[in-house]
Design an enzyme around this catalytic site. Structure first.
Site, short mmCIF file in Angstrom:
data_model
loop_
_atom_site.label_atom_id
_atom_site.label_comp_id
_atom_site.label_asym_id
_atom_site.label_seq_id
_atom_site.Cartn_x
_atom_site.Cartn_y
_atom_site.Cartn_z
N PRO A 2 0.83 -1.22 0.00
CA PRO A 2 0.00 0.00 0.00
C PRO A 2 0.86 1.26 0.00
O PRO A 2 1.89 1.32 0.66
CB PRO A 2 -0.79 -0.13 1.31
N GLU A 3 0.42 2.25 -0.76
CA GLU A 3 1.12 3.53 -0.81
C GLU A 3 0.23 4.58 -0.15
O GLU A 3 -0.79 4.26 0.46
CB GLU A 3 1.47 3.87 -2.26
N LYS A 61 3.42 6.39 4.03
CA LYS A 61 2.80 5.06 4.08
C LYS A 61 2.59 4.58 5.51
O LYS A 61 2.12 3.46 5.71
CB LYS A 61 3.67 4.04 3.35
N HIS A 117 -7.26 -15.33 8.39
CA HIS A 117 -5.92 -14.84 8.74
C HIS A 117 -5.99 -13.74 9.80
O HIS A 117 -5.17 -12.82 9.81
CB HIS A 117 -5.21 -14.34 7.49
N ARG A 138 -0.06 -12.78 4.73
CA ARG A 138 1.36 -13.11 4.57
C ARG A 138 2.20 -12.82 5.81
O ARG A 138 3.39 -13.10 5.83
CB ARG A 138 1.92 -12.33 3.37
N ARG A 294 12.05 -4.60 -8.84
CA ARG A 294 10.67 -4.24 -9.16
C ARG A 294 10.58 -4.15 -10.69
O ARG A 294 11.41 -4.67 -11.39
CB ARG A 294 10.29 -2.89 -8.55
#
Length: 309
Positions: A2-3, A61, A117, A138, A294
């Site tokens: 997420p940004e 962030k 989760h 994760r 990336r």
């Protein structure tokens, strides 16, 4: 990852549904979710129980919830207001949230089934019937409790004191950013992703802002003039505000807001993720190149690479 727009969407949800509530109980269901809280799960739960959540805050962030034990002065500190009764109150505690690759902060009815989760559950001492859940498939993210920087108006957690202000922050200094950009002697995309220089910009919005600016990602920062820097910052702000307006970018179900809803900015992306699709400006196929573990997406016609020195 997420940004800024995605984290701001979550912050707004927390400010609406969680800020101002008192913690009644904390359940840590997975140790990795509090691994950044080095004192362990029991300490995290014990210290947070009974505290009141202040206004949710964000820098780049990074997202945090100031907390206080109550009382007029402490409550003023949690809300970012100078205390009237006890002026010596200059710092406090904050819950720092790392969303990682798949972390979600969800406000759910207390009787809703547990997510597969679910890592942390926070219940409140009121009759609203909802609780805060940290869900992370994760387990790269987590929550941790930290001291805030003494005297800082934003009640910034001390562990992120090195993070620069973000371009949507009213206190962001455009002139200082330009000067620092020129001094870095690097390339423009590396600079945009440097969180100590400008926070909140990640791979997606860097590629989008560079496409809008017609700049190649390897353009040297030493070549930037003040007008060119101002133009780039304008496009960074525009693309982030556009993403905010539609809830951010969701490529899968891992990024959602506090109510479990996805963002829709993926439909408006001009460069990122559009390899071989026509550039919306000139029709040339968008290219993808490996870049720092990336990918960089760009138009080879609109964003010509810099000439070798």
């Amino acid at each position: 990852m997420p940004e800024l727009p995605e984290v701001e969407v979550v912050r707004r949800g927390l400010a609406r549904w969680v800020s101002g509530r008192t913690v009644d109980a904390v359940e840590v269901r997975h140790p990795r979710a509090i691994r950044r809280h080095t004192a362990g799960a029991a300490d995290f739960a014990d210290r947070l129980t009974g505290l009141r959540i202040g206004t949710a805050r964000r820098r780049g962030k990074y997202l945090w919830l100031p907390v206080t034990g109550g009382g007029p002065a402490a409550q003023s500190a949690a809300e970012g207001i100078a205390p009237i009764i006890t002026p010596s109150v200059t710092h406090g505690l904050a819950v720092l949230a790392h969303l990682g690759m798949s972390g979600q902060l969800l406000v759910q009815p207390q009787d809703a089934p547990d997510e597969k989760h679910l890592r942390i559950r926070i219940r409140f001492a009121d009759d609203l019937g909802t609780e805060l859940r940290f869900v992370d498939q994760r387990t790269f993210g987590g929550l941790s409790l930290h001291d805030t920087v003494p005297g800082d108006a934003d009640l910034l957690p001390d562990v992120i004191a090195h993070i620069a202000r973000d371009p949507l922050d009213p206190a962001f200094d455009d002139a200082a950013f330009h000067d620092a950009l020129r001094r870095r002697r690097t390339t423009v995309k590396r600079a945009l992703l440097d969180q100590s220089l400008i926070s909140g910009v990640g791979n997606i919005y860097a590629d989008e802002a560079l496409w809008r600016s017609r700049l190649h990602y390897e353009r040297p920062t030493a070549t930037f003039t003040r007008p060119r820097t101002a133009e780039l910052l304008g496009h960074v702000r525009d693309v982030m505000n556009a993403a905010l307006a539609v809830g951010g970018t969701s490529f899968d179900s891992l990024y959602v807001n506090v109510n479990g809803e996805s963002g829709y900015f993926e439909r408006s992306l001009d460069a990122y993720g559009r390899e071989d699709e026509p550039c919306r400006r000139c029709g040339t196929p968008i290219r993808r190149r490996p870049w720092m573990n990336r990918s960089s997406y760009f138009c080879p016609r609109c964003q010509r690479p810099p000439r070798p020195r």
